[in-house]
Design a protein around this motif. Structure first.
Motif, PDB file in Angstrom:
ATOM      1  N   GLY A  97      42.661  31.027  11.628  1.00 34.90           N
ATOM      2  CA  GLY A  97      41.671  30.169  10.591  1.00 34.90           C
ATOM      3  C   GLY A  97      40.245  31.085  10.816  1.00 34.90           C
ATOM      4  N   HIS A  98      39.689  30.794  11.591  1.00 37.67           N
ATOM      5  CA  HIS A  98      38.140  31.875  11.885  1.00 37.67           C
ATOM      6  C   HIS A  98      38.399  33.490  11.947  1.00 37.67           C
ATOM      7  CE1 HIS A  98      34.175  33.314  13.409  1.00 37.67           C
ATOM      8  NE2 HIS A  98      34.731  32.884  14.058  1.00 37.67           N
ATOM      9  N   SER A  99      39.527  33.359  12.440  1.00 42.79           N
ATOM     10  CA  SER A  99      40.547  34.758  12.643  1.00 42.79           C
ATOM     11  C   SER A  99      41.761  34.800  13.203  1.00 42.79           C
ATOM     12  CB  SER A  99      39.599  35.222  13.915  1.00 42.79           C
ATOM     13  OG  SER A  99      40.170  34.939  14.484  1.00 42.79           O
TER      14      SER A  99
ATOM     15  N   THR B 207      38.968  33.627  23.425  1.00 43.84           N
ATOM     16  CA  THR B 207      39.455  32.685  22.056  1.00 43.84           C
ATOM     17  C   THR B 207      39.584  33.449  20.773  1.00 43.84           C
ATOM     18  OG1 THR B 207      37.063  32.219  21.803  1.00 43.84           O
ATOM     19  CG2 THR B 207      38.337  31.028  23.540  1.00 43.84           C
ATOM     20  N   HIS B 208      38.632  34.580  20.865  1.00 44.30           N
ATOM     21  CA  HIS B 208      39.260  35.592  19.617  1.00 44.30           C
ATOM     22  C   HIS B 208      38.305  37.071  19.846  1.00 44.30           C
ATOM     23  CE1 HIS B 208      35.312  33.652  18.321  1.00 44.30           C
ATOM     24  NE2 HIS B 208      35.132  34.283  17.730  1.00 44.30           N
ATOM     25  N   ALA B 209      38.650  37.669  18.894  1.00 43.44           N
ATOM     26  CA  ALA B 209      37.985  39.112  19.164  1.00 43.44           C
ATOM     27  C   ALA B 209      37.072  39.415  18.512  1.00 43.44           C
ATOM     28  CB  ALA B 209      38.964  39.846  19.262  1.00 43.44           C
ATOM     29  N   HIS B 210      36.087  38.412  17.371  1.00 45.30           N
ATOM     30  CA  HIS B 210      35.073  38.955  17.342  1.00 45.30           C
ATOM     31  C   HIS B 210      34.192  40.087  18.658  1.00 45.30           C
ATOM     32  CE1 HIS B 210      34.987  36.314  13.527  1.00 45.30           C
ATOM     33  NE2 HIS B 210      35.304  37.575  13.669  1.00 45.30           N
ATOM     34  N   ASN B 211      33.109  40.541  18.313  1.00 46.74           N
ATOM     35  CA  ASN B 211      32.783  41.552  18.846  1.00 46.74           C
ATOM     36  C   ASN B 211      31.397  40.330  19.747  1.00 46.74           C
ATOM     37  OD1 ASN B 211      30.264  41.564  16.439  1.00 46.74           O
ATOM     38  ND2 ASN B 211      29.101  42.099  18.513  1.00 46.74           N
TER      39      ASN B 211
HETATM   40 FE   FE2 Z   1      33.674  34.357  15.955  1.00 50.70          FE
END
Ligand code: FE2
Length: 210
Positions: A127-129, A63-67
């Motif tokens: 938004g979050h990323s 969903t996104h690329a935070h670790n």
């Molecule tokens: Fe995140």
């Protein structure tokens, strides 16, 4: 056999902007007895492989690329042969975890995955990323929201590559318009529904402090 939704909770750390926080992540497995898709493989490979059992893994969707949402994606891809899908706007974040390994394919708004007889439609919800995406599965009455919408409000926007006005616009225009009974399966913590969150939108805006 109809498609079903399974959750694997994994533990580890989220790291950004020089900080490190202990977190539990929800890893979602969607499919039937034959095939499935995994969302957000973070922290621990073995419980995710156990959740797959003998099924074919069609895709690894981030969903996104935070670790904390991707850090066993490469191992899972090696173990199963499944391609990793990430929105291209996540590249700066992706490279923090994987400087030498690019995703296999790019998520795009409106794209549809088919698994176990149901469809999952990609919604680009920045938004979050910048490249944060949600997946909507109308036949399952489900939304997989990553870190964009939680039980209790929007995802965090206080760190790099985040923006509060952008996440509110995404949630308002793309998520709160879904049927109120839609169950929201989040990246961390408990499920909620669109109907439970929708009445609180103005309060989130009023209480937000930059
Ligand atoms: Fe995140």
């Amino acid at each position: 056999m109809a498609a079903r939704i399974e959750k694997v909770v994994t533990s580890g750390t989220f790291e950004l902007d020089g900080g490190s926080w202990g977190v539990e992540n929800n890893v979602w497995i969607i499919g039937d007895d034959e095939e499935c898709i995994v969302l957000d493989p973070g922290h621990e490979l073995m419980p995710i492989l156990d959740g797959l059992a003998e099924r074919a893994l069609l895709a690894i969707v981030c969903t996104h690329a935070h670790n904390d949402h991707i850090d066993v994606a490469a191992e899972l891809s090696r173990a199963t042969g499944a391609p990793i899908w990430v929105h291209p706007a996540e590249q700066p974040l992706w490279e923090m975890t994987y400087p030498d390994r690019v995703p296999d394919a790019e998520l795009a708004h409106g794209q549809v995955f088919e698994v176990g007889g149901v469809e999952l439609t990609v919604l680009h919800t920045p938004g979050h990323s910048p490249g944060a995406c949600c997946l909507h599965a109308p036949e399952l009455g489900a939304l997989f929201s990553g870190d964009t919408l939680f039980n209790g409000g929007p995802g965090a926007t206080g760190r790099s590559f985040s923006d509060f006005g952008t996440i509110i616009d995404s949630i308002t225009s793309q998520l709160l318009v879904l049927p109120e009974g839609t169950v929201v399966h989040t990246g961390h913590g408990d499920d909620t529904t669109i109907g439970a969150e929708k009445p609180h939108r103005q309060r989130w805006v009023d209480e937000h402090e930059d």
